[in-house]
Design an enzyme around this catalytic site. Structure first.
Site, mmCIF file in Angstrom:
data_model
loop_
_atom_site.group_PDB
_atom_site.id
_atom_site.type_symbol
_atom_site.label_atom_id
_atom_site.label_comp_id
_atom_site.label_asym_id
_atom_site.label_seq_id
_atom_site.Cartn_x
_atom_site.Cartn_y
_atom_site.Cartn_z
ATOM 1 N N THR A 7 33.220 43.736 26.887
ATOM 2 C CA THR A 7 32.673 43.643 28.245
ATOM 3 C C THR A 7 31.857 44.888 28.536
ATOM 4 O OG1 THR A 7 33.142 43.291 30.587
ATOM 5 C CG2 THR A 7 34.696 44.678 29.406
ATOM 6 N N ASN A 9 31.345 45.369 31.831
ATOM 7 C CA ASN A 9 31.763 45.541 33.227
ATOM 8 C C ASN A 9 32.863 46.611 33.276
ATOM 9 O OD1 ASN A 9 33.301 45.234 35.622
ATOM 10 N ND2 ASN A 9 32.558 43.141 35.884
ATOM 11 N N ASP A 69 36.512 35.623 29.993
ATOM 12 C CA ASP A 69 35.555 34.985 30.884
ATOM 13 C C ASP A 69 36.323 34.628 32.142
ATOM 14 O OD1 ASP A 69 32.840 34.142 31.332
ATOM 15 O OD2 ASP A 69 33.660 32.131 31.488
ATOM 16 N N SER A 70 35.743 34.958 33.257
ATOM 17 C CA SER A 70 36.497 34.795 34.491
ATOM 18 C C SER A 70 35.565 34.397 35.611
ATOM 19 C CB SER A 70 37.195 36.117 34.831
ATOM 20 O OG SER A 70 36.263 37.183 34.772
ATOM 21 N N TYR A 152 33.654 39.099 43.739
ATOM 22 C CA TYR A 152 34.058 38.297 44.892
ATOM 23 C C TYR A 152 35.333 38.801 45.576
ATOM 24 C CZ TYR A 152 30.649 34.927 43.089
ATOM 25 O OH TYR A 152 29.491 34.329 42.659
HETATM 26 P P1 IMP Z 1 31.967 37.083 33.368
HETATM 27 O O1 IMP Z 1 31.658 38.544 33.262
HETATM 28 O O2 IMP Z 1 31.032 36.179 32.694
HETATM 29 O O3 IMP Z 1 33.409 36.790 33.065
HETATM 30 O O4 IMP Z 1 31.702 36.707 34.906
HETATM 31 C C1 IMP Z 1 32.664 36.972 35.767
HETATM 32 C C2 IMP Z 1 32.140 36.929 37.178
HETATM 33 O O5 IMP Z 1 33.171 36.331 37.961
HETATM 34 C C3 IMP Z 1 31.960 38.336 37.704
HETATM 35 O O6 IMP Z 1 30.641 38.785 37.571
HETATM 36 C C4 IMP Z 1 32.377 38.171 39.144
HETATM 37 O O7 IMP Z 1 31.308 37.644 39.886
HETATM 38 C C5 IMP Z 1 33.459 37.111 39.084
HETATM 39 N N1 IMP Z 1 34.792 37.726 38.887
HETATM 40 C C6 IMP Z 1 35.568 37.698 37.774
HETATM 41 N N2 IMP Z 1 36.701 38.386 37.951
HETATM 42 C C7 IMP Z 1 36.642 38.873 39.199
HETATM 43 C C8 IMP Z 1 37.547 39.687 39.951
HETATM 44 O O8 IMP Z 1 38.593 40.153 39.507
HETATM 45 N N3 IMP Z 1 37.139 39.968 41.195
HETATM 46 C C9 IMP Z 1 35.988 39.511 41.731
HETATM 47 N N4 IMP Z 1 35.105 38.781 41.078
HETATM 48 C C10 IMP Z 1 35.444 38.446 39.803
#
Ligand code: IMP
Length: 200
Positions: A7, A9, A69-70, A152
């Site tokens: 990641t 992030n 993925d979340s 979010y």
């Molecule tokens: P990913 O990085 O493709 O898994 O996208 C995940 C997206 O879902 C993030 O960019 C957020 O917009 C949202 N997301 C996932 N986890 C969280 C969380 O713990 N808090 C708030 N938003 C989340």
């Protein structure tokens, strides 16, 4: 044992690091491979995307890799934004929130149930070694609130705390969050003897 966390992030990374503290695993972040292209994330489910990411980065780096993925599923929007959470309706989160509240208002669904979902997959070479998923149930807050967390969190109201997940500490969030639940299952798996012992 070394494990690449796929990641970029930093919030996610710090949430994952905090939960895996104290176990015999050296976590590496993707910044050691700055030129790697991210996979497209075309899956229909969080699990599909987590597997796709883990396999992609394990293949290109040669490292045992964990990917997640979340996203947020909002019942009043038929599960949207779901797997499209990162790219949904606008560039900034205030824009996304405005669009969500407008659509929920039109549909008479303000304050509807919602959940965060986190799928995790660990891959080595071409093999997926472990998969899990965590969820946290809540509802869309009356209005965005809080500065902590990311994404979010300000619109996700968690009734047992009586607050949004952006109004609680990292520890309080991790204790109940989708990612916290999934990463604790990963931790249990990593602590199981015999797995990954020959991993890079
Ligand atoms: P990913 O990085 O493709 O898994 O996208 C995940 C997206 O879902 C993030 O960019 C957020 O917009 C949202 N997301 C996932 N986890 C969280 C969380 O713990 N808090 C708030 N938003 C989340």
């Amino acid at each position: 044992m070394r494990l690449l966390v796929a990641t970029t992030n930093l919030h996610k990374l710090s949430e994952i690091r905090a939960i895996l503290t104290g176990i015999d695993v050296e976590l590496q972040a993707l910044d050691e491979w700055p030129d790697l292209a991210a996979p497209e994330e075309t899956g229909a489910t969080f699990g599909d995307n987590a597997r796709e990411k883990a396999l992609c980065y394990a293949g290109t780096t040669g490292r045992t890799t964990v990917a997640d993925d979340s996203g947020l599923e909002i019942d009043g929007l038929q599960g949207e934004p779901g797997v499209h959470s990162a790219r949904f309706n606008g560039e900034t989160y205030p824009e996304k929130f405005q669009a969500i509240y407008a659509r929920l208002g039109e549909a008479g669904q303000l304050g509807c149930p919602a959940r965060f979902v986190c799928a995790l997959a660990v891959a080595r070479g071409t093999e997926v070694l472990f998969e899990t998923q965590g969820t946290v149930e809540g509802r869309i807050a009356e209005a965005p609130a809080g500065e902590a967390g990311f994404g979010y969190d300000p619109i996700f109201f968690y009734p047992p705390y009586g607050k949004t997940l952006a109004e609680v500490s990292r520890e309080e969030k991790a204790a109940v969050s989708h990612r916290g639940r999934a990463v604790r299952q990963l931790r249990e798996w990593l602590e199981t003897p015999n797995l990954l012992q020959s991993g890079q």
